[in-house]
Design an enzyme around this catalytic site. Structure first.
Site, mmCIF file in Angstrom:
data_model
loop_
_atom_site.group_PDB
_atom_site.id
_atom_site.type_symbol
_atom_site.label_atom_id
_atom_site.label_comp_id
_atom_site.label_asym_id
_atom_site.label_seq_id
_atom_site.Cartn_x
_atom_site.Cartn_y
_atom_site.Cartn_z
ATOM 1 N N GLU A 312 28.929 11.850 -12.687
ATOM 2 C CA GLU A 312 29.588 13.096 -12.134
ATOM 3 C C GLU A 312 28.847 13.679 -11.093
ATOM 4 O O GLU A 312 29.389 14.342 -10.305
ATOM 5 C CB GLU A 312 29.354 13.902 -13.676
ATOM 6 N N GLU A 315 30.143 12.185 -7.902
ATOM 7 C CA GLU A 315 31.434 12.828 -7.637
ATOM 8 C C GLU A 315 31.163 14.210 -6.957
ATOM 9 O O GLU A 315 32.086 14.475 -6.079
ATOM 10 C CB GLU A 315 32.244 12.845 -9.015
ATOM 11 N N CYS A 339 32.720 16.520 -20.168
ATOM 12 C CA CYS A 339 32.029 15.859 -21.436
ATOM 13 C C CYS A 339 32.882 16.491 -22.529
ATOM 14 O O CYS A 339 32.500 15.698 -23.641
ATOM 15 C CB CYS A 339 30.667 16.332 -21.411
ATOM 16 N N SER A 359 36.188 17.118 -13.398
ATOM 17 C CA SER A 359 35.497 15.599 -13.059
ATOM 18 C C SER A 359 36.436 14.386 -13.657
ATOM 19 O O SER A 359 36.580 14.635 -14.879
ATOM 20 C CB SER A 359 34.207 15.465 -13.463
ATOM 21 N N LYS A 398 36.293 14.663 -30.751
ATOM 22 C CA LYS A 398 35.820 13.423 -30.317
ATOM 23 C C LYS A 398 36.946 12.292 -30.863
ATOM 24 O O LYS A 398 37.154 11.385 -30.452
ATOM 25 C CB LYS A 398 34.394 12.939 -30.685
ATOM 26 N N GLU A 401 39.573 12.482 -28.754
ATOM 27 C CA GLU A 401 39.272 11.698 -27.339
ATOM 28 C C GLU A 401 39.329 10.236 -27.571
ATOM 29 O O GLU A 401 39.850 9.462 -26.706
ATOM 30 C CB GLU A 401 37.920 12.321 -27.058
ATOM 31 N N GLU A 406 44.439 6.576 -22.689
ATOM 32 C CA GLU A 406 44.241 6.351 -21.441
ATOM 33 C C GLU A 406 42.774 5.536 -21.600
ATOM 34 O O GLU A 406 42.009 4.996 -20.533
ATOM 35 C CB GLU A 406 44.081 7.278 -20.396
ATOM 36 N N CYS A 569 27.626 21.709 -27.834
ATOM 37 C CA CYS A 569 27.787 20.754 -28.929
ATOM 38 C C CYS A 569 27.169 20.939 -30.391
ATOM 39 O O CYS A 569 27.346 20.533 -31.371
ATOM 40 C CB CYS A 569 27.565 19.139 -28.502
#
Length: 642
Positions: A312, A315, A339, A359, A398, A401, A406, A569
């Site tokens: 990241e 990037e 994240c 990102s 999560k 996710e 993808e 988190c």
């Protein structure tokens, strides 16, 4: 580093539900600023507008509550907290009654006790379910109150069958409205705390219910899966979608190689499920317990947190180079972190036009899955189809996710199952293990131990601090300890809703070997000021995004960390219940204390990260292979429901 810029703290609660302003503008000595209140014979003075519930807490008098929560605005709907105020004809809800003049209050008279008992009896008359089969058994506020007030039979009857079907449409959250007590905590959480607005109270009187838009399944509306509603629900009406049966089946299958990665926040919270106070880390005891449960390998998510910083961060540097040197208008800044899956789904729904800011780096969870089913599989001559990847996370989002279509760039699903802290605690208990009593053990190679930078990912500002530790050393060319004591970059820490910090780049160092193929030198950054932003909770994320659209201070940032959950988190939707500001602060302290104990505290110094670039991701950060396995894209979803 310049002093951080703080955003103004504002309340979205209706005016009628906010505390009254203190006379004298907060001056405790001003006339009328403090008011006398006598509770159960004990007199005290409190600021004008303080609720009776808060006044009682001040002198150590406990008043039971159900709809009240320290994170949420006043509701006053359950009436469990009623008290008797001298001179008042009816009982008053202490959570919503402001002290504006001297009064005398009684909290446990016969009238009060009977009223609370009747309220409980009425709630139980509509509450379907057996306590022993409920995931909130022994941690249910309604159950605790029933015991406290001696409920030994159902005075007004009890449902013997469910009235509505359980909604299992979401990967993350299951809704069982048969157990709902209409406290509206989930509504206030979704509307006021997170500003998503998926849930609302509809109909009136006995027909009142908590519903989504057009009563659609949760999986079909704009829910971001953050699970904050679960953490504040007092009963079992909301829970995470639990895959532990499937995980046990994989562990018991001798043909499967089952690996688990553990994120920083669960280790700071899981002890609460075993009777420990908040903030007692159980990192290394948890490793032992996981092996006793039957997992073949136990890895540290901090490894891919460090990998995320490299990917990241690279990037970001490439975007800056394109914008500042190549004058490429397609280099979109500020860059947003990726994240937090709840945050990503929030921007997909509510600000899809701003997705180019996000990102492309996968979250540490998903990066680890891709690495396990490629690099690790090759290293140990394992067939990826026989590897089962489990992720222990503090987050219900999560689960969504790891089921994104993808997320399978290795040819296999990156992560097979996501477990919350609560779910893993239950697995450990099911295995007959008392976590605090087991011996400590380390993580398995080749991905552990990681660094302190990976650990602090769990707290709001932690991703930004980890990134800045690396930027300072790789770009500025000085030890971060020379600028910040013990490498603790405190300007990005804290629980303010959103903040900005600035890092002047007064000098630059040589380009490190890892990044030499990307840029020739850092001279184009010399004299610049890196502007970093941090926001936690999607209500604050919304304010930051609106500020960017208006050209405000956050539009001048180069890099902004977003976390969907309050506190980051460590306040995730899969963490132990209950939650409160004090509990989240204790968990944060555990995370920062653990960071200080690591010998290596910077992502770029992680030897396992250097090794994987040397042996596997040979074209370096943001190279062809790393882009294939460690980066992704997201979907503009919008708010329209069909």
């Amino acid at each position: 580093m310049a002093d951080p810029v703080r955003t103004e703290d504002t309340s979205r609660a209706p005016v009628s539900q906010r505390p009254l302003a203190v006379a004298g503008g907060g001056d405790a000595q001003a006339i009328g600023a403090n008011v006398s209140v006598t509770i159960d014979g004990v007199e005290t003075k409190v600021p004008l507008g303080t609720t009776l519930l808060e006044a009682a807490k001040k002198i150590g008098v406990r008043i039971p509550t159900l709809c009240h929560h320290p994170d949420l605005c006043v509701a006053g709907v359950c009436r469990i907290c009623v008290v008797e105020v001298e001179g008042q004809r009816t009982l008053q809800a202490s959570c919503a009654y402001p002290v504006t003049s001297p009064i005398k209050v009684h909290t446990h008279t016969r009238k009060v006790r009977q009223a609370r008992r009747h309220v409980l009896d009425l709630l139980l008359a509509r509450h379907y379910g057996e306590c022993y089969s409920c995931f909130r058994n022994n941690n249910c506020e309604l159950q605790s109150l029933a015991k406290e007030y001696g409920v030994d039979f159902f005075r007004f009857g009890h449902p013997d069958k469910p009235a509505v079907e359980v909604d299992r449409s979401s990967y993350s959250v299951i809704r069982d409205m048969n157990k709902c007590v209409l406290c509206r905590r989930c509504v206030r959480t979704c509307i006021d705390l997170q500003e998503v607005g998926v849930l609302e109270a509809v109909e009136r009187g006995p027909k009142t219910k908590i519903a989504t838009f057009y009563d659609k399944p949760l999986g079909e509306v704009v829910c971001i899966n953050c699970g904050q509603c679960i953490n504040r629900c007092p009963t079992g009406a909301l829970r995470a979608n639990d895959p532990t049966d499937e995980v046990w089946a994989a562990i018991d299958d001798p043909t499967k190689h089952v690996v688990i990665q553990t994120a920083p926040s669960p280790r700071a919270g899981i002890g609460e499920c075993f009777g420990l106070p908040p903030g007692v880390a159980q990192t290394f005891q948890m490793n032992t317990a996981l092996r006793l449960c039957g997992f073949d390998k136990v890895f540290d998510t901090n490894f891919t947190a460090d990998l995320t910083i490299i990917e990241e961060g690279t990037e970001l540097l490439l975007r800056l180079h394109r914008a500042l040197v190549l004058k490429d208008k397609s280099a979109i800044l500020p860059q947003f972190t990726s994240c937090s899956p709840g945050w990503v789904k929030f921007i997909e729904h509510f600000y899809p036009e701003m997705l180019p800011h996000v990102s492309s780096a996968k979250s540490p969870q998903q990066m680890f899955g891709a690495i396990i089913k490629t690099y690790y599989a090759q290293m140990h001559k394992l067939d990826p189809k026989d590897i089962v990847t489990v992720a222990l996370m503090p987050c219900s989002a999560k689960k969504f996710e790891c089921n994104r279509p993808e997320m399978c760039d290795s040819g296999y699903k990156d992560i097979d199952y996501g477990l919350t802290t609560r779910e893993l605690a239950q697995m450990i208990k099911e295995a007959g293990i008392h976590l605090p009593d087991v011996p400590k053990s380390d993580f398995d190679d080749p991905f552990g131990p990681a660094t302190g930078s990976g650990v602090i990912f769990g707290a709001t500002g932690g991703v930004m601090e980890a990134a800045l530790r690396t930027v300072i050393e790789l770009v500025i060319g000085v030890k971060v300890e020379s600028l910040f004591e013990h490498a603790n970059i405190t300007p990005v820490r804290g629980f303010e809703g959103a903040r900005i910090a600035e890092l002047p780049i007064k000098q630059v160092g040589p380009v490190p070997d890892l990044l030499k193929g990307l840029v020739k030198d850092w001279k184009w950054l010399e004299g610049a000021t890196l502007v970093a932003g941090v926001a936690h909770g999607t209500a604050n994320a919304k304010r930051v995004l609106e500020d960017i659209k208006k050209g405000g201070p956050f539009s001048k940032c180069h890099f902004i960390e977003f976390m969907a959950c309050p506190g980051g988190c460590l306040g995730g939707g899969g963490q132990p219940i209950p939650t409160s500001p004090e509990i989240r602060e204790a968990r944060a302290k555990a995370i920062y204390d653990e960071d200080m104990k690591y010998e290596i505290r910077k992502s770029h110094e992680n030897p396992a990260v250097a090794k994987i670039y040397a042996e596997f991701l040979k074209d370096g950060p943001c190279g062809h292979l790393s882009h294939k396995l460690l980066h992704t894209h997201y979907t503009p979803r919008g708010k329209y429901i069909v």
